[in-house]
Design a protein around this motif. Structure first.
Motif, PDB file in Angstrom:
ATOM      1  N   THR A   1      11.430  -5.620   2.276  1.00  0.00           N
ATOM      2  CA  THR A   1      10.972  -6.617   1.171  1.00  0.00           C
ATOM      3  C   THR A   1      10.477  -8.147   2.116  1.00  0.00           C
ATOM      4  O   THR A   1       9.421  -8.380   1.938  1.00  0.00           O
ATOM      5  CB  THR A   1      11.897  -6.975   0.120  1.00  0.00           C
ATOM      6  OG1 THR A   1      12.089  -5.877  -0.554  1.00  0.00           O
ATOM      7  CG2 THR A   1      11.334  -8.000  -0.854  1.00  0.00           C
ATOM      8  N   LEU A   2      11.616  -8.393   3.001  1.00  0.00           N
ATOM      9  CA  LEU A   2      11.375  -9.564   4.005  1.00  0.00           C
ATOM     10  C   LEU A   2      10.073  -9.427   4.920  1.00  0.00           C
ATOM     11  O   LEU A   2       9.527 -10.373   5.196  1.00  0.00           O
ATOM     12  CB  LEU A   2      12.552  -9.619   4.804  1.00  0.00           C
ATOM     13  CG  LEU A   2      12.489 -10.780   5.527  1.00  0.00           C
ATOM     14  CD1 LEU A   2      12.635 -12.074   4.727  1.00  0.00           C
ATOM     15  CD2 LEU A   2      14.158 -11.039   6.311  1.00  0.00           C
ATOM     16  N   LEU A   3       9.900  -8.065   5.467  1.00  0.00           N
ATOM     17  CA  LEU A   3       8.904  -7.811   6.359  1.00  0.00           C
ATOM     18  C   LEU A   3       7.583  -7.971   5.503  1.00  0.00           C
ATOM     19  O   LEU A   3       6.752  -8.833   5.866  1.00  0.00           O
ATOM     20  CB  LEU A   3       8.942  -6.215   6.781  1.00  0.00           C
ATOM     21  CG  LEU A   3       7.690  -6.038   7.846  1.00  0.00           C
ATOM     22  CD1 LEU A   3       7.692  -6.860   8.759  1.00  0.00           C
ATOM     23  CD2 LEU A   3       7.843  -4.586   8.158  1.00  0.00           C
TER      24      LEU A   3
ATOM     25  N   LEU B   1       4.616 -11.053   6.114  1.00  0.00           N
ATOM     26  CA  LEU B   1       3.109 -10.849   6.531  1.00  0.00           C
ATOM     27  C   LEU B   1       2.356 -11.496   5.386  1.00  0.00           C
ATOM     28  O   LEU B   1       1.370 -11.985   5.792  1.00  0.00           O
ATOM     29  CB  LEU B   1       2.899  -9.162   6.286  1.00  0.00           C
ATOM     30  CG  LEU B   1       3.412  -8.556   7.324  1.00  0.00           C
ATOM     31  CD1 LEU B   1       3.461  -6.944   7.132  1.00  0.00           C
ATOM     32  CD2 LEU B   1       2.531  -8.526   8.524  1.00  0.00           C
ATOM     33  N   LEU B   2       2.775 -11.501   3.979  1.00  0.00           N
ATOM     34  CA  LEU B   2       2.229 -12.316   2.998  1.00  0.00           C
ATOM     35  C   LEU B   2       2.140 -13.916   3.300  1.00  0.00           C
ATOM     36  O   LEU B   2       0.967 -14.474   3.158  1.00  0.00           O
ATOM     37  CB  LEU B   2       2.880 -11.949   1.857  1.00  0.00           C
ATOM     38  CG  LEU B   2       1.894 -12.419   0.619  1.00  0.00           C
ATOM     39  CD1 LEU B   2       0.887 -11.628   0.411  1.00  0.00           C
ATOM     40  CD2 LEU B   2       2.921 -12.074  -0.741  1.00  0.00           C
ATOM     41  N   PHE B   3       3.039 -14.337   3.876  1.00  0.00           N
ATOM     42  CA  PHE B   3       3.001 -15.965   4.063  1.00  0.00           C
ATOM     43  C   PHE B   3       2.948 -16.325   5.657  1.00  0.00           C
ATOM     44  O   PHE B   3       2.588 -17.741   5.680  1.00  0.00           O
ATOM     45  CB  PHE B   3       4.404 -16.767   3.273  1.00  0.00           C
ATOM     46  CG  PHE B   3       4.287 -16.083   1.833  1.00  0.00           C
ATOM     47  CD1 PHE B   3       3.619 -16.995   1.014  1.00  0.00           C
ATOM     48  CD2 PHE B   3       5.213 -15.375   1.366  1.00  0.00           C
ATOM     49  CE1 PHE B   3       3.448 -16.723  -0.196  1.00  0.00           C
ATOM     50  CE2 PHE B   3       5.136 -15.164   0.053  1.00  0.00           C
ATOM     51  CZ  PHE B   3       4.364 -15.897  -0.836  1.00  0.00           C
ATOM     52  N   PHE B   4       3.290 -15.582   6.556  1.00  0.00           N
ATOM     53  CA  PHE B   4       3.525 -16.161   7.934  1.00  0.00           C
ATOM     54  C   PHE B   4       2.681 -15.138   8.809  1.00  0.00           C
ATOM     55  O   PHE B   4       3.062 -15.041   9.841  1.00  0.00           O
ATOM     56  CB  PHE B   4       5.004 -16.078   8.234  1.00  0.00           C
ATOM     57  CG  PHE B   4       6.005 -17.115   7.152  1.00  0.00           C
ATOM     58  CD1 PHE B   4       5.798 -18.343   7.222  1.00  0.00           C
ATOM     59  CD2 PHE B   4       6.755 -16.187   6.485  1.00  0.00           C
ATOM     60  CE1 PHE B   4       6.703 -19.224   6.390  1.00  0.00           C
ATOM     61  CE2 PHE B   4       7.425 -17.135   5.474  1.00  0.00           C
ATOM     62  CZ  PHE B   4       7.610 -18.426   5.373  1.00  0.00           C
TER      63      PHE B   4
ATOM     64  N   ASN C   1      -9.308  -6.149   9.536  1.00  0.00           N
ATOM     65  CA  ASN C   1     -10.041  -5.649   8.266  1.00  0.00           C
ATOM     66  C   ASN C   1      -9.227  -6.132   6.862  1.00  0.00           C
ATOM     67  O   ASN C   1      -9.033  -5.434   5.983  1.00  0.00           O
ATOM     68  CB  ASN C   1      -9.546  -4.152   8.290  1.00  0.00           C
ATOM     69  CG  ASN C   1     -10.347  -3.655   9.669  1.00  0.00           C
ATOM     70  OD1 ASN C   1     -11.570  -3.967  10.117  1.00  0.00           O
ATOM     71  ND2 ASN C   1      -9.727  -2.491  10.152  1.00  0.00           N
ATOM     72  N   GLY C   2      -9.029  -7.568   6.867  1.00  0.00           N
ATOM     73  CA  GLY C   2      -8.559  -7.905   5.795  1.00  0.00           C
ATOM     74  C   GLY C   2      -7.168  -7.825   5.320  1.00  0.00           C
ATOM     75  O   GLY C   2      -6.628  -8.660   4.502  1.00  0.00           O
ATOM     76  N   LYS C   3      -6.455  -7.466   6.342  1.00  0.00           N
ATOM     77  CA  LYS C   3      -5.007  -7.154   6.203  1.00  0.00           C
ATOM     78  C   LYS C   3      -4.209  -8.074   7.038  1.00  0.00           C
ATOM     79  O   LYS C   3      -4.341  -8.209   8.157  1.00  0.00           O
ATOM     80  CB  LYS C   3      -4.658  -5.530   6.475  1.00  0.00           C
ATOM     81  CG  LYS C   3      -5.341  -4.617   5.726  1.00  0.00           C
ATOM     82  CD  LYS C   3      -4.839  -3.398   5.865  1.00  0.00           C
ATOM     83  CE  LYS C   3      -5.407  -2.769   7.473  1.00  0.00           C
ATOM     84  NZ  LYS C   3      -5.280  -1.506   7.313  1.00  0.00           N
ATOM     85  N   PRO C   4      -3.303  -8.718   6.502  1.00  0.00           N
ATOM     86  CA  PRO C   4      -2.423  -9.654   7.312  1.00  0.00           C
ATOM     87  C   PRO C   4      -1.674  -8.840   8.394  1.00  0.00           C
ATOM     88  O   PRO C   4      -1.113  -7.753   8.019  1.00  0.00           O
ATOM     89  CB  PRO C   4      -1.593 -10.375   6.532  1.00  0.00           C
ATOM     90  CG  PRO C   4      -1.291  -9.397   5.229  1.00  0.00           C
ATOM     91  CD  PRO C   4      -2.716  -8.696   5.027  1.00  0.00           C
TER      92      PRO C   4
ATOM     93  N   ILE D   1      -0.714  -7.505  -0.332  1.00  0.00           N
ATOM     94  CA  ILE D   1      -0.580  -7.654   1.087  1.00  0.00           C
ATOM     95  C   ILE D   1      -2.224  -7.871   1.406  1.00  0.00           C
ATOM     96  O   ILE D   1      -2.588  -8.872   2.063  1.00  0.00           O
ATOM     97  CB  ILE D   1      -0.207  -6.688   1.801  1.00  0.00           C
ATOM     98  CG1 ILE D   1       1.445  -6.573   1.692  1.00  0.00           C
ATOM     99  CG2 ILE D   1      -0.456  -6.405   3.351  1.00  0.00           C
ATOM    100  CD1 ILE D   1       2.202  -7.805   2.449  1.00  0.00           C
ATOM    101  N   PRO D   2      -3.284  -7.020   1.031  1.00  0.00           N
ATOM    102  CA  PRO D   2      -3.102  -5.859   0.379  1.00  0.00           C
ATOM    103  C   PRO D   2      -3.480  -4.678   1.563  1.00  0.00           C
ATOM    104  O   PRO D   2      -4.097  -5.249   2.581  1.00  0.00           O
ATOM    105  CB  PRO D   2      -4.282  -5.735  -0.445  1.00  0.00           C
ATOM    106  CG  PRO D   2      -5.349  -6.710   0.395  1.00  0.00           C
ATOM    107  CD  PRO D   2      -4.489  -7.766   1.037  1.00  0.00           C
ATOM    108  N   SER D   3      -3.101  -3.396   1.308  1.00  0.00           N
ATOM    109  CA  SER D   3      -3.537  -2.431   2.248  1.00  0.00           C
ATOM    110  C   SER D   3      -3.605  -0.983   1.108  1.00  0.00           C
ATOM    111  O   SER D   3      -2.599  -0.701   0.798  1.00  0.00           O
ATOM    112  CB  SER D   3      -2.538  -2.202   3.280  1.00  0.00           C
ATOM    113  OG  SER D   3      -2.784  -1.055   3.783  1.00  0.00           O
ATOM    114  N   ILE D   4      -4.687  -0.622   0.939  1.00  0.00           N
ATOM    115  CA  ILE D   4      -4.796   0.563  -0.026  1.00  0.00           C
ATOM    116  C   ILE D   4      -4.221   1.763   0.215  1.00  0.00           C
ATOM    117  O   ILE D   4      -3.488   2.233  -0.152  1.00  0.00           O
ATOM    118  CB  ILE D   4      -6.362   0.756  -0.257  1.00  0.00           C
ATOM    119  CG1 ILE D   4      -7.266  -0.387  -1.001  1.00  0.00           C
ATOM    120  CG2 ILE D   4      -6.600   1.942  -0.930  1.00  0.00           C
ATOM    121  CD1 ILE D   4      -8.599  -0.296  -1.338  1.00  0.00           C
ATOM    122  N   ALA D   5      -4.187   2.047   1.789  1.00  0.00           N
ATOM    123  CA  ALA D   5      -3.728   2.985   2.378  1.00  0.00           C
ATOM    124  C   ALA D   5      -2.436   3.228   2.192  1.00  0.00           C
ATOM    125  O   ALA D   5      -1.484   4.049   1.986  1.00  0.00           O
ATOM    126  CB  ALA D   5      -4.453   3.386   3.668  1.00  0.00           C
ATOM    127  N   THR D   6      -1.705   1.924   2.767  1.00  0.00           N
ATOM    128  CA  THR D   6      -0.123   1.773   2.705  1.00  0.00           C
ATOM    129  C   THR D   6       0.486   1.960   1.393  1.00  0.00           C
ATOM    130  O   THR D   6       1.526   2.506   1.095  1.00  0.00           O
ATOM    131  CB  THR D   6       0.114   0.478   3.297  1.00  0.00           C
ATOM    132  OG1 THR D   6      -0.338   0.540   4.870  1.00  0.00           O
ATOM    133  CG2 THR D   6       1.694   0.587   3.657  1.00  0.00           C
TER     134      THR D   6
END
Length: 423
Positions: free
Chosen positions: A144-146, A150-153, A159-162, A212-217
């Motif tokens: 969750t922390l990871l 990724l979301l905030f830092f 490709n649009g993914k942090p 996040i987003p990542s459709i595949a993940t």
């Protein structure tokens, strides 16, 4: 009296090579000696005589130790290791087919990644997975922390993914999957784990993957958790209701949020459903891949090397192998991957430890859905997305993720005879 029992246990365990097995056998044998002693005490024997009788009842410590060494010795799944080696070597094919000067650079890096992947898998094999059984909340928290980091830092986007970028190393949301794998195995292993706890924890983590987003993940995470859910101790009715509501809700969200989706997602879906309609846009890549697949011969050919294949060594590694090395190579690769999955299925039947079974099921589901989705993209059964082909696609994170999965399975298999009583 204690010295006599300790001496007996030491003689038995001196015949056992594995330290893990020594500890377990000593504990179990000590328990059974005490149990046998109590039976003799109940028959009227003194403590000293009862203990002596209990020890004598066990037989020769040397003979017993040799027998227990055979039963409890750690196992190495040589078949799975051989299949892993084969598929890692086949992973060089997409790099060899690149056809430009920098392929020497990619080859060197691929060699490093293959060696690193093998080291990770072998290293995890020697780690006792059972020690993590009570650390579910810690692994869930790290995952969750990871995602929150990724979301905030995040240090950038791909490709649009942090992502976190450290030179050429990038960490994406897919790196959180191994942590959640262990976390869910720990949770499902508990008899006290309630369905409302599962729903709450699942919704929180799934929401983070969506944002996040990542459709595949997100798709892989969803498939992993639902697969493990069906092996959990919840009732079939609870499993069915939760699975049905989850899948149904996601479909409804997809339908009603369609008009708010980014352009590239809409374009990709239209290209998948009707590539001819957007042949100059997203459909071009779909049509090009179909053309390459249909034009591949049984053995490939040098005339194919001039054809351009997008992301030939990453997402479309299977297309590259099929086109450049022919259907024989593609069929052989698919067979090896199927055998890897089949070997993991067999492991679930041989492992008695429930926690170990859950870990294998989660690992199996992640590998299965990666393989099916990546190869499915090549044949137009799945929309084009960033889905790697396990061990074949180039990149550090795909290699490490799947090496960890195999390493977890090897760890469970190695201790499959240490998790059940032999007395």
């Amino acid at each position: 009296m204690e010295n006599r029992r300790k001496s007996f246990l030491n003689e038995v365990t001196s015949q056992i090579r594995s330290k893990e097995a020594k500890d377990r056998v000593s504990a179990e044998l000590n328990y059974h000696v005490k149990e046998a002693k109590m039976r003799w005490v109940n028959k009227g024997y003194s403590d000293v005589d009862a203990e002596q009788k209990a020890i004598e009842q066990m037989g020769s410590p040397i003979t017993l130790g040799i027998q227990l060494n055979k039963i409890h010795r750690p196992r190495i799944d040589w078949i799975l290791l051989s299949l892993l080696t084969a598929v890692l070597l086949l992973g060089f094919l997409p790099v060899l087919s690149l056809g430009y000067d920098s392929n020497h650079y990619f080859l060197m890096r691929k060699m490093i990644l293959v060696v690193l992947g093998m080291i990770v898998a072998l290293g995890l094999m020697f780690v006792d997975y059972r020690k993590s059984v009570s650390w579910g909340w810690m692994f869930y928290g790290v995952g969750t922390l990871l995602l929150l980091s990724l979301l905030f830092f995040s240090s950038g986007t791909i490709n649009g993914k942090p992502v976190f970028a450290f030179g050429q190393l990038t960490i994406e949301s897919i790196a959180a999957l191994p942590f959640f794998l262990i976390a869910w195995a720990c949770f499902f292993n508990k008899d006290t784990f309630k369905i409302y706890q599962f729903i709450l924890l699942f919704l929180v983590s799934l929401l983070l993957f969506f944002v996040i987003p990542s459709i595949a993940t997100t798709y892989l995470y969803l498939a992993m958790v639902l697969s493990m859910l069906w092996w959990s101790k919840f009732s079939n009715r609870q499993k069915g209701v939760v699975s049905g509501i989850t899948v149904g809700s996601l479909l409804l969200i997809g339908i009603f949020s369609w008009q708010y989706q980014p352009y590239y997602i809409k374009d990709r879906m239209i290209g998948f459903l009707n590539p001819g309609k957007v042949a100059d846009g997203a459909g071009y890549q779909v049509l090009q891949i179909k053309k390459l697949i249909s034009g591949a011969g049984w053995f490939g050919g040098s005339q194919n090397e001039q054809q351009f294949i997008p992301e030939a060594h990453t997402d479309f590694a299977f297309v590259s192998i099929t086109y450049h090395f022919g259907w024989i190579a593609a069929i052989f690769l698919t067979l090896i991957l199927i055998l890897v999955l089949a070997r993991m299925v067999i492991a679930t039947q041989q492992v008695r430890d429930y926690f170990g079974k859950l870990l294998i099921i989660g690992s199996l589901s992640l590998l299965f859905f990666q393989i099916v989705s990546n190869i499915g993209m090549a044949f137009g059964f799945f929309p084009l997305t960033s889905m790697s082909l396990p061990f074949i696609s180039y990149g550090l994170v795909p290699i490490l993720l799947n090496a960890i999965l195999i390493g977890v399975v090897l760890s469970v298999y190695r201790r499959k005879d240490l998790s059940s009583s032999a007395f």
